[in-house]
Design an enzyme around this catalytic site. Structure first.
Site, short mmCIF file in Angstrom:
data_model
loop_
_atom_site.label_atom_id
_atom_site.label_comp_id
_atom_site.label_asym_id
_atom_site.label_seq_id
_atom_site.Cartn_x
_atom_site.Cartn_y
_atom_site.Cartn_z
N ALA A 135 13.48 77.90 -77.52
CA ALA A 135 13.33 76.14 -78.12
C ALA A 135 14.39 75.97 -77.16
CB ALA A 135 14.15 76.60 -79.44
N ASP A 136 14.72 74.41 -76.83
CA ASP A 136 15.45 73.90 -75.88
C ASP A 136 15.46 72.39 -76.72
OD1 ASP A 136 16.99 74.14 -73.83
OD2 ASP A 136 16.02 72.27 -72.81
N THR A 137 17.07 72.64 -77.40
CA THR A 137 17.21 71.00 -77.90
C THR A 137 18.53 69.93 -76.63
OG1 THR A 137 17.12 72.26 -79.88
CG2 THR A 137 18.76 70.92 -80.06
#
Length: 197
Positions: free
Chosen positions: A69-71
């Site tokens: 994931a990348d937030t």
């Protein structure tokens, strides 16, 4: 039971995944460097980063499911990542103070056994309280905001700064659990299986 690999060094993502499946996963952080990508909108950029992180980690395993994931935080058209310094954290919190903004995450699950790659996007609206300069400085002094997208932790001390959350709260922490559960379900993995406890 399928092997699950979390492609992240984030302690928050590790804790969130543990809520879903217990200790039944391995952590293998990605070494992918996130290069600037001018011209891509924030959603495309986060999806691209999550895909590349999953692919980077996948090279080290021959079977299982890789989750990455990348937030980031998006406020008034500006993408706010991790501040990295107290000065940047102060600026970010001043920008977010009293405003509604979006926490956006690109999520990828790569099934190494079938080769199937699923990437989806999650967005959560967050309203931060109006913060005084003293509150901002006191919060920054805790050190908590320095490695958090947007310089706040909805699950930590920063929780007292958040007035309202609309959407997946866990996305605001860094891993959209509802969306992840749906992707896993489509891949034949249920978090309700006896092996996940």
């Amino acid at each position: 039971m399928r092997r699950i690999i979390l492609a992240s060094a984030s302690p928050r993502r590790k804790e969130l995944l543990k809520q879903l499946i217990g200790d039944n996963f391995v952590v293998y952080p990605s070494s992918y460097e996130e290069p600037p990508q001018p011209g891509l909108d924030p959603e495309e950029l986060l999806l691209k980063h999550s895909v590349e992180k999953a692919r980077d980690v996948a090279k080290h395993f021959d079977s299982g499911l890789v989750i990455s994931a990348d937030t980031s935080v998006l406020c008034e058209g500006e993408v706010l990542g991790k501040p990295g310094s107290p000065e940047n954290a102060e600026k970010m919190l001043e920008k977010l103070s009293g405003k509604k903004f979006r926490v956006i995450t690109g999520l990828t699950v790569l099934d190494l056994d079938s080769g199937k790659e699923t990437s989806e996007f999650e967005s959560t609206n967050v309203w931060l309280a109006e913060l005084s300069k003293e509150q901002i400085l006191a919060y920054v002094r805790t050190g908590e905001p320095l490695d958090k997208a947007g310089a706040f932790a909805a699950q930590g001390k920063g929780a007292v700064l958040v007035e309202k959350v609309e959407g997946d709260f866990f996305n605001a922490v860094g891993l959209p659990l509802f969306r992840l559960g749906k992707i896993l379900e489509r891949l034949g993995v249920s978090v309700f299986d006896e092996g996940f406890s």
